[in-house]
Design an enzyme around this catalytic site. Structure first.
Site, PDB file in Angstrom:
ATOM      1  CG  HIS A 113       7.564  10.847  13.376  1.00  0.00           C
ATOM      2  ND1 HIS A 113       6.809   9.698  13.286  1.00  0.00           N
ATOM      3  CD2 HIS A 113       6.739  11.851  12.974  1.00  0.00           C
ATOM      4  CE1 HIS A 113       5.597   9.981  12.851  1.00  0.00           C
ATOM      5  NE2 HIS A 113       5.525  11.291  12.651  1.00  0.00           N
ATOM      6  CG  ASN A 114       7.725   5.847  14.037  1.00  0.00           C
ATOM      7  OD1 ASN A 114       7.499   6.857  13.386  1.00  0.00           O
ATOM      8  ND2 ASN A 114       7.569   4.644  13.551  1.00  0.00           N
TER       9      ASN A 114
ATOM     10  CE  LYS B 176       7.997   7.586  10.211  1.00  0.00           C
ATOM     11  NZ  LYS B 176       7.686   6.232  10.366  1.00  0.00           N
TER      12      LYS B 176
ATOM     13  N   GLY C 217       4.123   1.686  -0.889  1.00  0.00           N
ATOM     14  CA  GLY C 217       4.924   1.832  -2.105  1.00  0.00           C
ATOM     15  C   GLY C 217       4.082   2.273  -3.290  1.00  0.00           C
TER      16      GLY C 217
ATOM     17  CD  GLU D  73       3.393   6.776  15.085  1.00  0.00           C
ATOM     18  OE1 GLU D  73       3.841   7.431  14.126  1.00  0.00           O
ATOM     19  OE2 GLU D  73       3.245   5.535  15.033  1.00  0.00           O
ATOM     20  CE1 TYR D  74       5.809   2.888  18.311  1.00  0.00           C
ATOM     21  CE2 TYR D  74       5.926   1.632  20.338  1.00  0.00           C
ATOM     22  CZ  TYR D  74       5.999   1.685  18.961  1.00  0.00           C
ATOM     23  OH  TYR D  74       6.270   0.547  18.259  1.00  0.00           O
TER      24      TYR D  74
ATOM     25  NE  ARG E  97      27.217   5.692  40.981  1.00  0.00           N
ATOM     26  CZ  ARG E  97      28.249   6.382  40.545  1.00  0.00           C
ATOM     27  NH1 ARG E  97      28.455   7.610  41.004  1.00  0.00           N
ATOM     28  NH2 ARG E  97      29.077   5.875  39.677  1.00  0.00           N
TER      29      ARG E  97
ATOM     30  CB  ALA F 160      12.768  -2.404   8.934  1.00  0.00           C
TER      31      ALA F 160
ATOM     32  CG  ASN G 235       9.237   3.036   9.952  1.00  0.00           C
ATOM     33  OD1 ASN G 235       9.575   4.192   9.722  1.00  0.00           O
ATOM     34  ND2 ASN G 235       7.985   2.707  10.234  1.00  0.00           N
TER      35      ASN G 235
ATOM     36  CB  VAL H   7      -0.926   0.055   1.244  1.00  0.00           C
ATOM     37  CG1 VAL H   7      -2.162   0.853   0.946  1.00  0.00           C
ATOM     38  CG2 VAL H   7      -1.277  -1.301   1.754  1.00  0.00           C
TER      39      VAL H   7
HETATM   40  C1  6PG Z   1       4.103   6.776  10.281  1.00  0.00           C
HETATM   41  C2  6PG Z   1       3.968   5.607  11.217  1.00  0.00           C
HETATM   42  C3  6PG Z   1       4.308   4.338  10.525  1.00  0.00           C
HETATM   43  C4  6PG Z   1       3.776   3.103  11.222  1.00  0.00           C
HETATM   44  C5  6PG Z   1       4.470   2.798  12.516  1.00  0.00           C
HETATM   45  C6  6PG Z   1       3.611   1.970  13.423  1.00  0.00           C
HETATM   46  O1  6PG Z   1       4.827   7.671  10.641  1.00  0.00           O
HETATM   47  O2  6PG Z   1       3.461   6.758   9.230  1.00  0.00           O
HETATM   48  O3  6PG Z   1       4.826   5.773  12.307  1.00  0.00           O
HETATM   49  O4  6PG Z   1       5.663   4.340  10.268  1.00  0.00           O
HETATM   50  O5  6PG Z   1       2.423   3.215  11.426  1.00  0.00           O
HETATM   51  O6  6PG Z   1       5.599   2.057  12.197  1.00  0.00           O
HETATM   52  O7  6PG Z   1       4.442   1.456  14.373  1.00  0.00           O
HETATM   53  P1  6PG Z   1       4.022   0.378  15.402  1.00  0.00           P
HETATM   54  O8  6PG Z   1       3.478  -0.797  14.614  1.00  0.00           O
HETATM   55  O9  6PG Z   1       5.285   0.049  16.076  1.00  0.00           O
HETATM   56  O10 6PG Z   1       2.982   0.985  16.264  1.00  0.00           O
END
Ligand code: 6PG
Length: 492
Positions: A188-189, A185, A17, A192-193, A448, A79, A105, A15
């Site tokens: 970024h992820n 990136k 690509g 996102e998490y 320590r 990846a 990724n 999808v």
């Molecule tokens: C994006 C997303 C994308 C993908 C993640 C999901 O920026 O378009 O981050 O790269 O949805 O890899 O990652 P997880 O499966 O680890 O939640």
């Protein structure tokens, strides 16, 4: 079609690509895609907009032969090993000066190895983050290329054409040296998490705590998206609550299992943050919470053993909801602050020369973490390119101060009611530590030194010291080299 020479080739017509390639064709480029799966290649041609030049083929050789030289080839494959396999398959057909882009990724360390490997062969290899999911790839993603400057220059006009636009500016820019594209990136992820975790906690407080139903939740998120929390993730969340399951007619969110998946980019962000080191506890927590979500059987058993019941919270008034909105706003700012501070640190530690202003500029549109906050950060980085942490700017401080009190209130109430808010509380904890001119870590240093003679520095004089803890304090003969980082063991 046989004699046409194409501008751009894509390996992998999943999808992402195929959508990326169709987007490029819509912008006037002649494109060709390869996939071993004949159905995917045929689908690519079928889905092309009338009047565009799009071809799908089933052998790599066929694709490479029909590309204008020096060639521009991108791969969007999973990846890891598949990327190396594609490179090996491609090598017999490509030649010096061709450009090869990995748009998946990939882990940045893998990208570094591939850059060097292909550089020796005269191939310009570029690791490039692409964000925005399926729709982004088709209509305008945020694109994070890095590494080989010659490669970037050759694809720049094409990437600028396909990327999302904000204020007529393309959401693509050269991110920096070596594996900077994939590094940016990855972070970024990580962000996102964190944001997804924080949103899920706000949902929990409103659903189990306040008893809001899905319709009410959709309304809340819709309103939030019109306000200071405006962002892609808040927007899709509001839509999720209204979606019905085709099969049962029930609201689909309620029948989705609570075990969260992950492909690893969040974990990589945490791992690399530890390596640097840089502190990103809200991102770490988000990774950990996805892991706990996988312990379904244990959670069910523990919930019976501890009889853990949620104590309902009182009040669903707009003022109560506003408190949760503020808590989320506060924590999301902190999540960005952690991720961006990581990029700041990694840029110099890994010699990547990442421009944070460019990063936040291209995250304003197309990507999963796009939000109105990015505009605030963009202004801040334009004013001060070397900003170590966005929490140190006045515009961000204003937002944080306004939301801080409600963040603390929501966390307190959630904790009393047994609703886990580990992401929200980690954000407040990080903020409090970051704003502490002095931390209790002097005690850790003493411990320590007590059990391991690891030495410590003092606040009243220069040097490195060790105490014989049952006797008097003595200064070591030669002061040790100053170390800023208490995590580095000086003596084992
Ligand atoms: C994006 C997303 C994308 C993908 C993640 C999901 O920026 O378009 O981050 O790269 O949805 O890899 O990652 P997880 O499966 O680890 O939640």
């Amino acid at each position: 079609m046989e004699n046409i020479m194409y501008d751009f080739g894509m390996i992998g017509l999943g999808v992402m690509g195929s959508n990326f390639l169709l987007n490029m064709a819509d912008k006037g480029f002649k494109v060709i895609g390869f996939d071993l799966d004949a159905a995917k290649a045929a689908k690519l041609e079928k889905e092309a907009t009338t009047g565009t030049t799009v071809r799908g083929v089933n052998t790599l050789e066929e694709m490479v032969k029909q590309l204008d030289k020096p060639r521009r080839i991108m791969m969007l494959v999973p990846a890891g090993k598949p990327v190396d396999a594609v490179i090996e398959n491609l090598l017999p057909f490509i030649e010096k000066d061709d450009v090869v882009i990995d748009g998946g990724n990939s882990h940045y360390i893998d990208t570094l190895k591939r850059v060097k490997y292909l550089e020796e062969k005269g191939i310009h290899f570029m690791g490039m983050g692409v964000s925005g999911g399926e729709e982004g790839a088709r209509k305008g993603p945020s694109i994070m290329p890095g590494g080989d400057m010659a490669a970037w220059k050759r694809v720049q006009p094409m990437l600028e054409a396909v990327s999302a636009k904000v204020d007529n500016e393309p959401c693509v820019a050269y991110m920096g040296k070596d594996a900077a594209g994939h590094y940016v990136k990855m972070v970024h992820n990580g962000i996102e998490y964190a944001i997804m975790q924080l949103i899920s906690e706000a949902y929990d407080v409103m659903k189990r705590g306040l008893g809001l139903n899905n319709k009410e939740l959709a309304d809340v998120f819709t309103k939030w998206n019109e306000d200071e929390l405006q962002s892609f993730l808040i927007e899709i969340t509001s839509e999720i609550f209204l979606k019905k399951d085709d099969e049962t007619g029930k609201e689909i969110v309620d029948i989705i299992s609570d075990k969260a998946g992950s492909k690893g980019t969040g974990k990589w962000t945490s791992q690399d943050a530890m390596e640097l080191p840089v502190s990103i506890p809200t991102i770490d927590t988000a990774v950990a919470m996805r892991t706990i979500s996988g312990y379904k059987d244990q959670r069910v058993a523990a919930s019976a053993l501890y009889q853990s019941k949620i104590k309902e919270l009182k009040g669903k008034t707009p003022a109560d909801i506003k408190k949760i909105q503020d808590a989320l706003h506060f924590a999301i700012v902190i999540a960005y602050a952690q991720g961006l501070s990581m990029l700041h640190e990694a840029s110099s530690a890994l010699n990547m020369d990442i421009s944070l202003a460019d990063v936040v500029k291209i995250w304003r549109g197309g990507c999963i973490i796009r939000s109105s906050l990015l505009e605030v950060f963009y202004k801040a980085y334009r004013k001060d390119k070397s900003l170590a942490n966005i929490l140190l700017t006045k515009s961000v401080a204003r937002i944080v101060k306004k939301a801080e009190k409600n963040a603390r209130t929501v966390i307190r109430l959630a904790m009393q009611s047994k609703i886990p808010v580990t992401g929200l509380s980690s954000a407040v904890g990080y903020f409090d530590a970051y704003c502490s001119a002095s931390m209790p870590t002097n005690l850790i240093q003493a411990q320590r030194d007590f059990f391991g003679a690891h030495t410590y520095q003092r606040i009243d004089k220069e040097g490195t010291f060790h105490t014989e803890w049952n006797e008097e304090v003595v200064q070591t003969e030669k002061p040790h080299a100053e170390t800023e980082n208490p995590q580095i063991p000086e003596r084992e």
